[in-house]
Design an enzyme around this catalytic site. Structure first.
Site, mmCIF file in Angstrom:
data_model
loop_
_atom_site.group_PDB
_atom_site.id
_atom_site.type_symbol
_atom_site.label_atom_id
_atom_site.label_comp_id
_atom_site.label_asym_id
_atom_site.label_seq_id
_atom_site.Cartn_x
_atom_site.Cartn_y
_atom_site.Cartn_z
ATOM 1 N N ASN A 8 30.760 19.579 58.819
ATOM 2 C CA ASN A 8 30.409 19.881 60.211
ATOM 3 C C ASN A 8 31.058 18.824 61.107
ATOM 4 O O ASN A 8 30.599 17.684 61.152
ATOM 5 C CB ASN A 8 28.876 19.850 60.374
ATOM 6 C CG ASN A 8 28.473 20.023 61.828
ATOM 7 O OD1 ASN A 8 29.257 20.498 62.650
ATOM 8 N ND2 ASN A 8 27.243 19.643 62.155
ATOM 9 N N TRP A 9 32.103 19.236 61.805
ATOM 10 C CA TRP A 9 32.850 18.273 62.620
ATOM 11 C C TRP A 9 32.229 18.041 63.990
ATOM 12 O O TRP A 9 32.707 17.211 64.753
ATOM 13 C CB TRP A 9 34.298 18.749 62.793
ATOM 14 C CG TRP A 9 35.099 18.693 61.528
ATOM 15 C CD1 TRP A 9 34.711 18.140 60.326
ATOM 16 C CD2 TRP A 9 36.414 19.193 61.326
ATOM 17 N NE1 TRP A 9 35.710 18.277 59.403
ATOM 18 C CE2 TRP A 9 36.771 18.918 59.984
ATOM 19 C CE3 TRP A 9 37.334 19.847 62.142
ATOM 20 C CZ2 TRP A 9 38.010 19.279 59.448
ATOM 21 C CZ3 TRP A 9 38.569 20.208 61.607
ATOM 22 C CH2 TRP A 9 38.895 19.919 60.285
ATOM 23 N N LYS A 10 31.223 18.791 64.340
ATOM 24 C CA LYS A 10 30.587 18.653 65.657
ATOM 25 C C LYS A 10 31.673 18.712 66.747
ATOM 26 O O LYS A 10 32.619 19.479 66.615
ATOM 27 C CB LYS A 10 29.767 17.368 65.716
ATOM 28 C CG LYS A 10 28.885 17.198 64.479
ATOM 29 C CD LYS A 10 27.923 16.069 64.566
ATOM 30 C CE LYS A 10 27.234 15.898 63.224
ATOM 31 N NZ LYS A 10 25.999 15.177 63.273
ATOM 32 N N HIS A 94 21.137 23.998 63.919
ATOM 33 C CA HIS A 94 21.386 22.578 63.641
ATOM 34 C C HIS A 94 20.470 21.734 64.523
ATOM 35 O O HIS A 94 20.187 22.095 65.662
ATOM 36 C CB HIS A 94 22.863 22.245 63.926
ATOM 37 C CG HIS A 94 23.225 20.877 63.436
ATOM 38 N ND1 HIS A 94 22.951 19.742 64.159
ATOM 39 C CD2 HIS A 94 23.795 20.457 62.279
ATOM 40 C CE1 HIS A 94 23.352 18.678 63.471
ATOM 41 N NE2 HIS A 94 23.877 19.088 62.325
ATOM 42 N N GLU A 96 20.885 19.179 66.229
ATOM 43 C CA GLU A 96 21.404 18.782 67.550
ATOM 44 C C GLU A 96 21.243 19.920 68.548
ATOM 45 O O GLU A 96 21.068 19.697 69.743
ATOM 46 C CB GLU A 96 22.864 18.324 67.413
ATOM 47 C CG GLU A 96 22.930 16.945 66.775
ATOM 48 C CD GLU A 96 24.147 16.673 65.932
ATOM 49 O OE1 GLU A 96 25.148 17.389 66.055
ATOM 50 O OE2 GLU A 96 24.080 15.725 65.122
ATOM 51 N N GLU A 166 17.866 19.388 56.456
ATOM 52 C CA GLU A 166 18.422 18.241 57.172
ATOM 53 C C GLU A 166 17.314 17.508 57.922
ATOM 54 O O GLU A 166 17.004 17.855 59.075
ATOM 55 C CB GLU A 166 19.473 18.724 58.177
ATOM 56 C CG GLU A 166 20.691 19.341 57.542
ATOM 57 C CD GLU A 166 21.937 19.022 58.351
ATOM 58 O OE1 GLU A 166 22.856 18.457 57.775
ATOM 59 O OE2 GLU A 166 21.958 19.295 59.559
ATOM 60 N N GLY A 172 23.295 11.380 60.988
ATOM 61 C CA GLY A 172 24.126 10.464 61.760
ATOM 62 C C GLY A 172 23.546 9.066 61.876
ATOM 63 O O GLY A 172 23.995 8.271 62.704
ATOM 64 N N SER A 212 23.492 11.907 56.476
ATOM 65 C CA SER A 212 24.142 10.676 56.019
ATOM 66 C C SER A 212 24.632 10.748 54.573
ATOM 67 O O SER A 212 24.537 9.787 53.810
ATOM 68 C CB SER A 212 23.196 9.477 56.222
ATOM 69 O OG SER A 212 22.898 9.336 57.594
ATOM 70 N N GLY A 233 28.361 15.565 57.988
ATOM 71 C CA GLY A 233 28.896 15.335 59.326
ATOM 72 C C GLY A 233 29.948 14.231 59.297
ATOM 73 O O GLY A 233 31.110 14.459 58.968
ATOM 74 N N GLY A 234 29.526 13.005 59.610
ATOM 75 C CA GLY A 234 30.451 11.871 59.769
ATOM 76 C C GLY A 234 31.452 11.711 58.631
ATOM 77 O O GLY A 234 32.644 11.476 58.876
#
Ligand code: PEP
Length: 255
Positions: A8-10, A94, A96, A166, A172, A212, A233-234
């Site tokens: 997931n590159w956001k 998600h 966010e 999640e 994150g 994470s 993600g990251g």
């Protein structure tokens, strides 16, 4: 069940950066057998990614969709538009979007249904906040998120879902859940899905852990019985570290 690892590159990467990532990751493609890998770039980069990965085993996901097929919804993108680009999966709910953009369970329910109606496979994200966890409400929150997201679906459709557990406090933050806690939550999700849709339907439903995840800890998650992959993600933003993460996951399930 085949592992499923989603990147997931956001709100990261231009079309050029997306193309560079796809070309780099495809050099490793043969080493990924046995793991389903998908990248979820921002909408603007979907065509660039689709052009490069078209003949490969890599799959494309989107980060969200609108609940209608078309209409007067300025700035929005529908499931039909995503399917038209070769998108196969779509993240729904998600954290966010739930917590920064105010999406509630009803909205998420309409989006899950819209995705399935357009032939997309939803990755339904569920998870508790830190305060909910501290109040001992993790299972209650997850169950409510699942029941309300799935209420508009026939039991048969639920088998096409992926669910991503999640915990919000792990996303994150660099503070991943303990694998044993993630396993307990994913087992609870499996049981809740069985109650909603019946054990046969749920046999093919895969459950990811997200929060994470990195090369150094993915093995300890995917070796749990109720965890069938990860939403990352990251650690998915650089092709070399993402590919190392995928190798670590394969190694853990093969050993
Ligand atoms: C996510 O975006 O779903 C996520 C889990 O992010 P991170 O891996 O950076 O915690």
């Amino acid at each position: 069940m085949e592992l499923i690892i989603a990147a997931n590159w956001k709100m990261h990467k231009t079309t050029g950066e997306t193309s560079d990532f796809c070309r780099a990751i495809l050099k490793e493609e043969k080493l990924f057998s046995g793991v389903e890998i998908l990248i979820c770039p921002p909408y603007t980069s979907l065509p660039a990614a689709a052009n490069i990965i078209v003949d490969s085993s890599l799959k494309l996901g989107a980060q969200d969709l609108h609940w209608e097929k078309e209409g007067a919804f300025t700035g929005e993108i529908s499931g039909a538009m995503l399917a038209d680009l070769g998108v196969e999966y779509v993240l729904v709910g998600h954290s966010e979007r739930r917590h920064i953009l105010g999406e509630d369970n009803n909205r998420i329910s309409s989006k899950v249904k819209a995705a399935l109606d357009c032939g997309l496979k939803p990755i339904l994200c569920v998870g508790e906040t830190e305060a909910e966890r501290e109040a001992g409400a993790t299972n209650e929150v997850i169950e409510e998120q699942l029941i309300s997201a799935l209420k508009a679906l026939s039991a048969g459709k639920i088998g096409d879902l992926v669910v991503a557990y999640e915990p919000v406090w792990a996303i994150g933050t660099g503070k991943a859940a303990l694998p044993s806690d993630a396993e307990a939550a994913c087992l609870f999700i499996t049981e809740a899905l069985q109650n909603i849709a019946g054990p046969e339907t749920v046999k093919k439903t895969r459950i990811q852990y997200g929060g994470s995840v990195k090369e150094g800890n993915i093995g300890s998650f995917v070796e749990q019985t109720s965890i069938h992959g990860a939403l990352v993600g990251g650690a998915s933003l650089k092709a070399d570290s993402f590919s190392k993460l995928v190798h670590a996951a394969r190694k853990a399930v093969q050993s």
